[in-house]
Design a protein around this motif. Structure first.
Motif, PDB file in Angstrom:
ATOM      1  N   SER A 158       1.089  -1.630   0.150  1.00 54.08           N
ATOM      2  CA  SER A 158      -0.238   0.320   0.508  1.00 54.08           C
ATOM      3  C   SER A 158       0.675   1.275  -0.455  1.00 54.08           C
ATOM      4  N   LEU A 159       0.684   2.171  -1.108  1.00 55.58           N
ATOM      5  CA  LEU A 159       1.485   3.200  -0.719  1.00 55.58           C
ATOM      6  C   LEU A 159       0.723   4.204  -2.253  1.00 55.58           C
ATOM      7  N   GLU A 160       1.233   5.060  -1.388  1.00 56.41           N
ATOM      8  CA  GLU A 160       0.419   6.246  -2.850  1.00 56.41           C
ATOM      9  C   GLU A 160       1.694   7.371  -2.759  1.00 56.41           C
ATOM     10  N   ILE A 161       1.381   8.177  -4.302  1.00 56.76           N
ATOM     11  CA  ILE A 161       2.283   9.325  -4.466  1.00 56.76           C
ATOM     12  C   ILE A 161       1.330  10.411  -5.154  1.00 56.76           C
ATOM     13  N   GLY A 162       1.122  11.351  -4.065  1.00 55.97           N
ATOM     14  CA  GLY A 162       0.809  12.284  -4.335  1.00 55.97           C
ATOM     15  C   GLY A 162       0.987  13.559  -5.864  1.00 55.97           C
ATOM     16  N   ARG A 163       0.769  14.452  -6.288  1.00 54.00           N
ATOM     17  CA  ARG A 163       0.559  14.815  -7.646  1.00 54.00           C
ATOM     18  C   ARG A 163       2.237  16.172  -7.016  1.00 54.00           C
ATOM     19  N   GLY A 164       2.803  15.866  -8.042  1.00 48.19           N
ATOM     20  CA  GLY A 164       4.415  16.791  -8.075  1.00 48.19           C
ATOM     21  C   GLY A 164       5.557  16.262  -6.769  1.00 48.19           C
ATOM     22  N   GLU A 165       4.661  14.575  -6.565  1.00 52.21           N
ATOM     23  CA  GLU A 165       6.231  14.160  -5.609  1.00 52.21           C
ATOM     24  C   GLU A 165       6.971  13.122  -6.368  1.00 52.21           C
ATOM     25  N   LEU A 166       7.838  12.554  -5.522  1.00 52.18           N
ATOM     26  CA  LEU A 166       8.448  12.066  -5.968  1.00 52.18           C
ATOM     27  C   LEU A 166       8.907  11.164  -5.354  1.00 52.18           C
ATOM     28  N   VAL A 183      25.621  12.608 -11.248  1.00 56.18           N
ATOM     29  CA  VAL A 183      24.914  13.629  -9.833  1.00 56.18           C
ATOM     30  C   VAL A 183      24.295  14.795 -10.117  1.00 56.18           C
ATOM     31  N   GLU A 184      24.738  15.043 -11.801  1.00 54.63           N
ATOM     32  CA  GLU A 184      24.144  16.417 -12.571  1.00 54.63           C
ATOM     33  C   GLU A 184      22.760  15.837 -12.994  1.00 54.63           C
ATOM     34  N   MET A 185      22.537  14.805 -13.246  1.00 53.52           N
ATOM     35  CA  MET A 185      21.358  14.425 -14.111  1.00 53.52           C
ATOM     36  C   MET A 185      20.444  13.612 -12.755  1.00 53.52           C
ATOM     37  N   ARG A 186      21.057  13.918 -11.828  1.00 58.28           N
ATOM     38  CA  ARG A 186      19.945  13.374 -10.747  1.00 58.28           C
ATOM     39  C   ARG A 186      19.059  14.851 -10.499  1.00 58.28           C
ATOM     40  N   ASP A 187      19.743  15.925 -10.250  1.00 63.05           N
ATOM     41  CA  ASP A 187      19.580  17.152 -10.355  1.00 63.05           C
ATOM     42  C   ASP A 187      18.370  17.862 -11.424  1.00 63.05           C
ATOM     43  N   GLU A 188      18.854  17.620 -12.188  1.00 58.14           N
ATOM     44  CA  GLU A 188      18.082  17.564 -13.418  1.00 58.14           C
ATOM     45  C   GLU A 188      16.914  17.030 -13.973  1.00 58.14           C
ATOM     46  N   ILE A 189      16.909  15.354 -13.432  1.00 60.67           N
ATOM     47  CA  ILE A 189      15.222  14.574 -13.705  1.00 60.67           C
ATOM     48  C   ILE A 189      15.028  16.156 -12.038  1.00 60.67           C
ATOM     49  N   LEU A 190      15.369  16.248 -11.169  1.00 63.47           N
ATOM     50  CA  LEU A 190      13.793  16.315  -9.946  1.00 63.47           C
ATOM     51  C   LEU A 190      13.987  18.386 -10.484  1.00 63.47           C
ATOM     52  N   ARG A 191      14.626  18.485 -11.667  1.00 66.35           N
ATOM     53  CA  ARG A 191      14.220  20.034 -11.928  1.00 66.35           C
ATOM     54  C   ARG A 191      12.799  19.628 -13.039  1.00 66.35           C
ATOM     55  N   VAL A 192      13.091  18.624 -13.493  1.00 65.78           N
ATOM     56  CA  VAL A 192      12.378  18.475 -14.696  1.00 65.78           C
ATOM     57  C   VAL A 192      11.149  18.389 -13.903  1.00 65.78           C
ATOM     58  N   GLN A 193      10.550  17.389 -12.844  1.00 69.21           N
ATOM     59  CA  GLN A 193       9.675  17.056 -12.356  1.00 69.21           C
ATOM     60  C   GLN A 193       9.077  17.778 -11.586  1.00 69.21           C
TER      61      GLN A 193
END
Length: 344
Positions: free
Chosen positions: A23-31, A170-180
């Motif tokens: 049982s899990l829930e991921i809300g809007r805008g949540e990672l 490290v660079e790309m995880r920051d990029e993923i977070l920015r885009v997400q």
């Protein structure tokens, strides 16, 4: 849009492996990041949401709608795989536009939307190139753009950075977070990289043997694990079998430690948990009293900004991390650095 698992179970045919009562829930805008050892079930969790496998029990919901029996295409989810899976014969804009093409979007519109998404991930100037001309990090950006171009209900990331070298991760995880964050989209990240999970996730779920053992914020997971198994899996840890000696005191194999024992009774078995960075080096000769110990260095690992030291003391081993460059012969373990976990 929210992504939800309600008491979901799935067992692979002919095997006992799978996931159980998730049982899990991921809300809007949540990672939400899922971590766990190989075979723990974290990839199965993603497959159940993507529609690659169907649950034996429970429900998978997207924005409250049960999609448990729908095909992957009908779930309207963007997926980024470990291999990126770009089409080598297509230009970058064509790769990004492909989800729009199969949905019947007119060519002019899909090209415009693909170019816009490439701009968002910093690849707008390369729209006419082919994937073979790109580095791994650039291909990852294009795969991310393709997953988001059709405005999906959710984003699924399956070990998206594992093929990259450490600096680029490290660079790309920051990029993923920015885009997400820019897209404001519910996102599920499956990763074996704990640092990646802790650094970008709003919540982290730890899997073990197909079950969720803890879900919480990165800080809660790191500082207050629910068990010795979670503490050992997430980050570096000292875990010492001990007994409560009395109010505010525990006895370890190498001596007494002052700490908050709560309502535990004298003689109760516990596991003392301390993160290595909370242990302080002491000048030689200052190791008298509870929580202070002298020893000899059994291992000294130079990691650039820190040293990771194993200090052999009478009756045990104490692991610490320090910026100090001088020799270490004694340490102090502050009471507020200690957490008591169930005995294991």
């Amino acid at each position: 849009m929210s992504l939800t698992y309600k008491s979901v179970s799935y067992t692979y045919p002919g095997a006992g492996a799978g996931v159980f009562d998730i049982s899990l829930e991921i809300g809007r805008g949540e990672l939400l990041a899922i971590i766990g050892a190989s075979g723990s079930g974290k990839s199965t969790i993603l497959k159940l949401l993507a529609g690659f496998v169907m649950p034996d029990a429970g429900q998978v919901l997207i924005d409250g709608r049960d999609v448990s029996r729908l095909s992957p295409e009908a779930r309207h989810l963007g997926v980024v795989f470990q291999s990126y899976a770009l089409f080598p014969h297509m230009r970058l804009w064509e790769n990004v536009a492909y989800p729009l093409k199969i949905r019947g979007t007119a060519k002019r519109e899909r090209r415009a939307r693909a170019n816009e998404m490439l701009e968002r991930v910093g690849m707008g100037a390369r729209a006419e190139d082919f994937p073979s001309a790109l580095s791994g990090g650039q291909q990852q950006r294009v795969a991310l753009a393709r997953a988001l171009v059709f405005e999906p209900s959710g984003l699924l990331l399956d070990e998206p950075l594992s093929a990259l070298d450490a600096g680029l991760r490290v660079e790309m995880r920051d990029e993923i977070l920015r885009v997400q964050r820019s897209a404001g989209i519910a996102t599920l990240l499956v990763t074996h990289d704990q640092e990646e999970a802790l650094s970008i996730a709003d919540k982290v779920a730890v899997m073990r043997d197909g079950r969720l053992v803890q879900v919480g914020t990165p800080q809660a997971l790191y500082e207050t694990p629910v068990s010795a198994a979670v503490a050992a899996f997430v980050g570096q840890s000292n875990l010492w079998p001990s007994k409560v000696a009395g109010a505010g005191l525990v006895e370890t194999a190498f001596g007494p430690l002052a700490c908050d024992t709560g309502t535990r009774s004298a003689g109760e078995a516990v596991t003392v948990f301390v993160r290595p960075e909370r242990i302080a080096p002491l000048p030689s000769g200052e190791a008298d009293g509870p929580g202070r110990f002298a020893g000899t260095v059994a291992a000294d690992r130079y990691l650039g900004p820190i040293r990771r030291i194993d200090l052999a003391v009478a009756g045990g081993l104490i692991r610490l991390e320090t910026h100090q460059r001088e020799p270490v012969t004694a340490v102090a373990i502050p009471p507020d650095a200690i957490r008591l976990l169930p005995a294991h």
